[in-house]
Design a protein around this motif. Structure first.
Motif, PDB file in Angstrom:
ATOM      1  N   THR A   5       0.852  -1.185   0.000  1.00  0.00           N
ATOM      2  CA  THR A   5       0.000   0.000   0.000  1.00  0.00           C
ATOM      3  C   THR A   5       0.890   1.237   0.000  1.00  0.00           C
ATOM      4  O   THR A   5       2.097   1.151   0.242  1.00  0.00           O
ATOM      5  CB  THR A   5      -0.905   0.026   1.243  1.00  0.00           C
ATOM      6  OG1 THR A   5      -0.063   0.102   2.400  1.00  0.00           O
ATOM      7  CG2 THR A   5      -1.785  -1.218   1.314  1.00  0.00           C
ATOM      8  N   ARG A   6       0.285   2.374  -0.229  1.00  0.00           N
ATOM      9  CA  ARG A   6       1.043   3.633  -0.197  1.00  0.00           C
ATOM     10  C   ARG A   6       1.725   3.809   1.149  1.00  0.00           C
ATOM     11  O   ARG A   6       2.854   4.306   1.219  1.00  0.00           O
ATOM     12  CB  ARG A   6       0.112   4.823  -0.467  1.00  0.00           C
ATOM     13  CG  ARG A   6      -0.232   4.972  -1.925  1.00  0.00           C
ATOM     14  CD  ARG A   6      -1.131   6.164  -2.211  1.00  0.00           C
ATOM     15  NE  ARG A   6      -0.693   7.361  -1.530  1.00  0.00           N
ATOM     16  CZ  ARG A   6      -1.516   8.274  -1.034  1.00  0.00           C
ATOM     17  NH1 ARG A   6      -2.826   8.115  -1.128  1.00  0.00           N
ATOM     18  NH2 ARG A   6      -1.051   9.354  -0.445  1.00  0.00           N
ATOM     19  N   GLN A  71      -0.461   5.095  -6.775  1.00  0.00           N
ATOM     20  CA  GLN A  71      -1.425   4.003  -6.857  1.00  0.00           C
ATOM     21  C   GLN A  71      -1.329   3.276  -8.193  1.00  0.00           C
ATOM     22  O   GLN A  71      -1.465   2.048  -8.247  1.00  0.00           O
ATOM     23  CB  GLN A  71      -2.856   4.509  -6.634  1.00  0.00           C
ATOM     24  CG  GLN A  71      -3.870   3.401  -6.459  1.00  0.00           C
ATOM     25  CD  GLN A  71      -3.538   2.492  -5.288  1.00  0.00           C
ATOM     26  OE1 GLN A  71      -3.335   2.954  -4.176  1.00  0.00           O
ATOM     27  NE2 GLN A  71      -3.482   1.187  -5.520  1.00  0.00           N
TER      28      GLN A  71
END
Length: 194
Positions: A5-6, A71
């Motif tokens: 994830t970020r 993303q």
């Protein structure tokens, strides 16, 4: 499926500071996850560490810091992380001379679907190749492919019990078999499986 994830990524500034040490760590990690199939084909088995490095490098090169761009990179590379029942690899076909490479890529058309692995005592598992996009045309194959090897629960259990893992290619223009991969490579790959 495991996903980065970020929040798991470093900012560009933090990555710039940590990059030398992280790069050294990842190169050693990749060596343990690399299998050479003859002189011209290499499989680099991906995992969260190798994909994290790839994403961080892409963000660095492209100087991406916007949420949407980050993303996009996560969406491209997350599918290459194994999800417990499979091993995933980047297949590299290498011929240093451009003319020889062009000729060999024509002769090796469809090689990506002829790569296999075998858990001792079980049948061969053929690679599922290039699920994201087609990387060959009517004339030749590509020099880079993404492979997935889906393993059954009995295969995984046998591997976790210490059975040998072999790999190879059964293509008319390139046939090779490695009866048993290096122990440190096998330990690293088995850690990907549940």
């Amino acid at each position: 499926m495991p996903r980065l994830t970020r929040d798991a990524l470093w900012s560009l500034e933090t990555y710039a500071e940590r990059r030398p040490a992280f790069r050294q760590e990842v190169m050693a990690h990749k060596r343990r996850r690399t299998v050479h199939l003859g002189p011209n084909v290499t499989l680099l088995f991906e995992d969260e560490t190798t994909i994290r490095y790839q994403i961080q490098e892409m963000l660095r090169i492209e100087r991406t810091f916007e949420a949407a761009g980050i993303q996009d990179e996560l969406d491209v590379y997350n599918p290459l992380i194994p999800d417990g029942s499979n091993l995933k690899a980047t297949m590299l076909i290498k011929y240093p001379d451009p003319a020889e490479r062009a000729a060999r890529l024509q002769a090796l058309k469809d090689i990506e679907r002829q790569v296999w692995l075998r858990v001792d005592g079980h049948p061969k598992v053929l690679a599922i190749a290039d699920e994201d996009l087609v990387r060959e045309n009517e004339i030749k194959t590509s020099s880079v492919h993404f492979l997935r090897f889906e393993l059954s629960a009995p295969m995984i259990a046998t591997l976790k019990d210490g059975a040998a893992l072999g790999m190879g290619i059964d293509h008319p223009a390139y046939t090779v078999a490695v009866g048993e991969i290096a122990p440190e490579t096998q330990v690293s790959l088995v850690a990907d499986l549940r």
